[in-house]
Design an enzyme around this catalytic site. Sequence first.
Site, mmCIF file in Angstrom:
data_model
loop_
_atom_site.group_PDB
_atom_site.id
_atom_site.type_symbol
_atom_site.label_atom_id
_atom_site.label_comp_id
_atom_site.label_asym_id
_atom_site.label_seq_id
_atom_site.Cartn_x
_atom_site.Cartn_y
_atom_site.Cartn_z
ATOM 1 N N ASN A 81 11.449 38.641 -37.511
ATOM 2 C CA ASN A 81 11.168 39.034 -38.886
ATOM 3 C C ASN A 81 11.685 38.044 -39.921
ATOM 4 O O ASN A 81 11.743 38.358 -41.101
ATOM 5 C CB ASN A 81 11.751 40.425 -39.166
ATOM 6 C CG ASN A 81 11.358 41.420 -38.094
ATOM 7 O OD1 ASN A 81 12.199 41.875 -37.318
ATOM 8 N ND2 ASN A 81 10.076 41.699 -37.994
ATOM 9 N N ILE A 89 12.550 36.847 -45.290
ATOM 10 C CA ILE A 89 12.820 38.010 -44.455
ATOM 11 C C ILE A 89 11.781 39.096 -44.714
ATOM 12 O O ILE A 89 11.477 39.407 -45.869
ATOM 13 C CB ILE A 89 14.224 38.586 -44.759
ATOM 14 C CG1 ILE A 89 15.290 37.513 -44.579
ATOM 15 C CG2 ILE A 89 14.522 39.788 -43.865
ATOM 16 C CD1 ILE A 89 16.637 37.892 -45.167
ATOM 17 N N CYS A 90 11.219 39.653 -43.618
ATOM 18 C CA CYS A 90 10.278 40.768 -43.772
ATOM 19 C C CYS A 90 11.038 42.063 -43.524
ATOM 20 O O CYS A 90 11.301 42.433 -42.393
ATOM 21 C CB CYS A 90 9.119 40.629 -42.781
ATOM 22 S SG CYS A 90 7.820 41.841 -43.031
ATOM 23 N N LEU A 91 11.426 42.718 -44.604
ATOM 24 C CA LEU A 91 12.232 43.932 -44.467
ATOM 25 C C LEU A 91 11.783 44.905 -45.561
ATOM 26 O O LEU A 91 11.722 44.546 -46.737
ATOM 27 C CB LEU A 91 13.721 43.566 -44.631
ATOM 28 C CG LEU A 91 14.746 44.693 -44.521
ATOM 29 C CD1 LEU A 91 14.635 45.406 -43.178
ATOM 30 C CD2 LEU A 91 16.156 44.145 -44.686
#
Lengths: 157, 573
Positions: A81, A89-91
């Site tokens: 991620n 960041i993929c959050l």
Amino acid sequence: MKASRARLFKEYKEVQREKAADPDIQLVCDDSNIFKWTALIKGPSETPYEGGVFQLAFAVPEQYPLQPPQVRFLTKIFHPNVHFKTGEICLDILKNAWSPAWTLQSVCRAIIALMAHPEPDSPLNCDSGNLLRSGDIRGYQSMARMYTRLAAMPKKG
Amino acid sequence: MESDDDMVDDSVSMEDDFYSGDYSDYYDDPNDNDNDYCSDDDGDYGLLEDDDDDDQDALVSRRPQLGYTVLNEADIKQRQEDDISKVSTVLSISRFDATILLRHYNWSVSKVHDEWFADEEGVRQSVGLLERPVVQLSNARELTCGICFESLPRDYITSAACDHPFCRACWGGYISSTINDGPGCLSLRCPDPSCNAAVGQDMIDKLATCEEKEKYSRYLLRSYIEDNRKTKWCPALGCEFAVDFTVGSGNFDVSCLCSYSFCWNCTEEPHRPVDCNTVAKWILKNGAESENMNWILANSKPCPKCKRPIEKNQGCMHMTCTPPCKFEFCWLCLGGWAEHGERTGGFYACNRYEAAKQEGVYDEAERRREMAKNSLEKYTHYYERWASNQLSRQKALSDLNQMQTVQLEKLSDLQCTPESQLKFITEAWLQIVECRRVLKWTYAYGYYLPEDEHAKRQFFEYLQGEAEFGLERLHQCAEKELNKFLSGDGPSKEFDDFRSKLAGLTSVTKNYFENLVRALENGLSDVDSQAAAACSKTTSSKNTGATSKGRGGKGKGGSKTGGSSRNVDDTSN
Ligand SMILES: [Zn+2]
Ligand SMILES: [Zn+2]
Ligand SMILES: [Zn+2]
Ligand SMILES: [Zn+2]
Ligand SMILES: [Zn+2]
Ligand SMILES: [Zn+2]
């Protein structure tokens, strides 16, 4: 602008007061700009990131905390991620699941949790995502461990 | 990949009696004098005006149907209030809570009742209607706000049902930023990330500015139409009416009180006999062919759920559509994110696409295949005709308008005929407008009719040709022949002949088009049997010139042609 500055100052004082409260997170405000922060976080144990120290960069918008800060890894990390080149960041909490009750500190905690529990279905790093999705956990772990050693550990000797 | 659930299946099955008429006779007529059409058709008027038999193919512009209701803002508010009252009374909850529940279940009162009485606890949980606070506040004189972290006197602090404390200023900022973000504010929750307590209109009323409250109410009203499966806004620019549609009432053509007509299912202009998917494909095709759409096609894709173009501005393939849709999908394959793995068979399908693209393989091969398959010539052929009928329809509309505002009065004076007896002219023009629309869409129909279905194509082209011919004849009569009577200087003996000719052409064309629409909506399903026969009959009668002439000759006599067109009429009963 005024509200965000006041809120960040609160967070700053909290950090100063409880420096040792969370040994895994060290948040530092920029010397001249309260909207720029960095953090050092420890790789969680029993993960390929264990033993590494990772640096995060925060850019806080003027609408904070109504809008989330922008966070990216400055330290190279092999994680499904996290974008391998940019550190993006993929959050979800940094996007549509953001709440103004989150703090920079709690964002760090969420990122540590993400390191321990990657979500291969939301890949920013396709190689890493593919390894996990195809069930090659060992392959993923050895790559992640290698990059942890290369980039997130103090050089010996 | 696509979600069709908001598109109701529009293939309406209808009795098909289109082909039982003798088409070869209809076909043979063109070169004859048209008068025999009219004189022979007089007898049929009774049948035509007697329209209680099949509402399905009624022309919306002329015969209002009961399959839908047009609502103005007051109606909408009233209905919404009524629904809220109903739920509030039956469930013994506040109107604010009832509103939250109704919105959650897309304003379906019955759905709210069903869910609530099946599992009240579960519903409360998922909607965020708490019965008691989740935190115990201390008795201290001051409380700490969970957003600005200031310690403040109690009366500066307020909470949703959960009691999580936030100061009024922070609530104000939180509410203001979500309201300004769009209709997503209707599903507002407590700012505490671990809490799902709903924040309803009571909190908004207490904490938002007047302007924001107004915005919120607009969103609430809009939601009542937009989230409800049975209602839609009229898509006409500036129109504020909505249409409540009863699913299952035949076709989707509706006509708003603002006089705009549209397909309720896909909100494009009415497009019978072509189905909504074909229309969408066709419009997309037209867009793709026009140069200036290139940019948006390259940088954005329609959200697979709500179809709004979503721009890609992040490295992440995980797309989240803007609120209220918030559909999560994969940029590469446009599959729903939740079922992404299953659908593409692991991540590999997505990966392969990208790999091939990088090598430039996909682009070239795909383009060449596309080019070969849909030669631009074919498209140009259909598009040109589609567009010309569109223009022709617009012209007819303005002519109709001109007729109603100026010409009829003039004609009435010239011919010493009361305007009420000139209705046949308005009717002719209305028919032309409607037929232009149908004819236009038959060109999209033709474009997508599979190449290899030769019999169907052949028959389709035959029917379309006839339609085109019949309509041209009517249009010409209404346009040119009428002029003679407008420029003359007194009552003309021939005006009565003209009346019966135009009225006759109107009714014949109307019937022909109604049958055409039904036949195409049926997918030309009878093509293998009667259609083929009709076609070959036509061909043979054409080939043997003598026979053809003979038939034509008989037609001129009157009885034969009249009989055949009556056949067409009869079959619609
Ligand atoms: Zn506050
Ligand atoms: Zn709460
Ligand atoms: Zn309207
Ligand atoms: Zn439609
Ligand atoms: Zn969407
Ligand atoms: Zn995909």
